[in-house]
Design a protein around this motif. Structure first.
Motif, PDB file in Angstrom:
ATOM      1  N   ARG A 103       0.815  -1.221   0.000  1.00 29.05           N
ATOM      2  CA  ARG A 103       0.000   0.000   0.000  1.00 29.05           C
ATOM      3  C   ARG A 103       0.844   1.264   0.000  1.00 29.05           C
ATOM      4  O   ARG A 103       0.330   2.366   0.205  1.00 29.05           O
ATOM      5  CB  ARG A 103      -0.949  -0.032   1.200  1.00 29.05           C
ATOM      6  N   GLU A 140      -0.198   3.969  -2.441  1.00 32.66           N
ATOM      7  CA  GLU A 140      -1.422   4.629  -1.994  1.00 32.66           C
ATOM      8  C   GLU A 140      -1.067   5.716  -0.967  1.00 32.66           C
ATOM      9  O   GLU A 140      -1.599   6.818  -1.003  1.00 32.66           O
ATOM     10  CB  GLU A 140      -2.303   3.571  -1.341  1.00 32.66           C
ATOM     11  N   ALA A 164      -3.137   8.960   0.819  1.00 33.47           N
ATOM     12  CA  ALA A 164      -4.149   7.995   1.245  1.00 33.47           C
ATOM     13  C   ALA A 164      -5.180   8.678   2.139  1.00 33.47           C
ATOM     14  O   ALA A 164      -4.983   9.807   2.566  1.00 33.47           O
ATOM     15  CB  ALA A 164      -3.473   6.873   2.010  1.00 33.47           C
ATOM     16  N   ARG A 192      -4.876   2.243  -9.151  1.00 35.76           N
ATOM     17  CA  ARG A 192      -3.794   2.373  -8.161  1.00 35.76           C
ATOM     18  C   ARG A 192      -2.864   1.166  -8.205  1.00 35.76           C
ATOM     19  O   ARG A 192      -1.649   1.287  -8.104  1.00 35.76           O
ATOM     20  CB  ARG A 192      -4.370   2.508  -6.744  1.00 35.76           C
ATOM     21  N   HIS A 199       1.113   1.179  -8.988  1.00 35.46           N
ATOM     22  CA  HIS A 199       2.020   0.600  -7.983  1.00 35.46           C
ATOM     23  C   HIS A 199       2.912  -0.468  -8.613  1.00 35.46           C
ATOM     24  O   HIS A 199       4.116  -0.511  -8.378  1.00 35.46           O
ATOM     25  CB  HIS A 199       1.204   0.027  -6.828  1.00 35.46           C
TER      26      HIS A 199
END
Ligand SMILES: [Zn+2]
Lengths: 75, 236
Positions: free
Chosen positions: A10, A13, A18, B213, B217
């Motif tokens: 993550r 993000e 985030a 996303r 990534h």
């Protein structure tokens, strides 16, 4: 509590902004974990470098002229 | 050489009735003026039937449109779809209300064009599902409890300035960008180069924002792996 594996998945993000709960969870983990701090820093460096030097292929003037010519012929 | 009057290249086929009237206004605009012109001036010139204005627009946005099309219909049809999108854009140009930027408008058109084409060719718009894409976060990276098993290695080039000086590394990055799966490539380009929002990216690529996303990534992880390898070996 996030695990290092979660952080690695993550991290983008987090870097992209985030939502609040994730931001706090990430910050908490990063405050305690030097490996993840390093990983997130490397990922940020990667993103920043690639966005600067990433040489996106662009359409040359002669190619563009050809496409416009086609457009003319078609209309 | 670029310096010629606009309407010298305008053909009746392309100019609309109102376009012909506008041609007069654009008569004195040179191609080099157009290059620095803002979007409105460029659009006005295109509507007036200027080939030069169209050429500049194609130079600016075509490759991005191809990238978006490739993410949806695959690379083999992408160029074709992008050219169809220009045709649609050209027909709709006078109706473009200019609330969004020209880029946003063109990307929306190419995206719709690609989605329609994908349906016609019955190609599935599926998310690239290749877990092996990013070798950086492979299975051996983490132990069963989710901790790092193989820790991120230290970089000797670990500031933006130090990385900016490595010309060879930049070459490695560009080589890698070319090899990314089309969806990742488009997502990376839209996000990290064009600075688009995930909301826009998900619309243009026909995926959810969460998947957009994920694509970005994955692209970054692949690039991270390249830089990591370069730090160790000085090679791609
Ligand atoms: Zn950690």
């Amino acid at each position: 509590m996030l695990k290092c594996k979660d952080v690695s998945q993550r991290a983008s993000e987090y870097l992209d902004g985030a939502d609040r709960p994730l931001k706090w969870q990430m910050r908490l983990h990063l405050a305690m974990c030097s490996n993840c701090r390093r990983f997130v820093r490397h990922l940020a460096l990667t993103r920043d470098l690639a966005s600067k030097v990433g040489d996106v292929e662009s359409c040359s003037q002669s190619q563009s002229r050809k496409i416009v010519q086609k457009l003319r012929n078609k209309s | 050489m670029l310096y010629y009057a606009l309407n010298a290249f305008a053909s009746p086929g392309l100019a609309t009735v109102s376009g012909w009237a506008a041609t007069k206004k654009g008569f004195n605009l040179s191609a080099s003026t157009l290059l620095n012109a803002d979007e409105h001036a460029l659009l006005d010139a295109a509507i007036a039937g200027s080939d030069e204005a169209y050429t500049i627009m194609v130079e600016r946005y075509h490759s991005l449109m191809v990238a978006v099309a490739a993410a949806i219909v695959g690379p083999s049809l992408a160029e074709d779809v992008a050219q169809d999108a220009w045709f649609s854009a050209h027909r709709a140009l006078t109706k473009f209300e200019r609330r969004a930027s020209l880029k946003t408008w063109l990307l929306r058109i190419v995206s719709n064009e690609a989605i329609t084409r994908a349906k016609r060719e019955s190609r599935h718009i599926a998310l690239d599902c290749s877990p092996s894409d990013s070798s950086y976060l492979d299975d051996e990276r983490f132990s069963g409890n989710g901790h790092w098993a193989r820790k991120p290695s230290q970089w000797h080039l670990d500031t933006p300035d130090a990385l900016m000086e490595e010309v060879d590394l930049h070459r490695c990055i560009n080589k890698t960008l070319l090899l990314l799966p089309p969806q990742q490539r488009a997502a990376f380009r839209l996000r990290d180069i064009e600075q688009a929002t995930f909301e826009d990216i998900s619309q243009w690529l026909g995926v959810s924002a969460a998947n957009a996303r994920v694509l970005v990534h994955r692209a970054r992880l692949t690039l991270l792996d390249v830089i990591d390898h370069y730090q160790e070996t000085g090679q791609c």
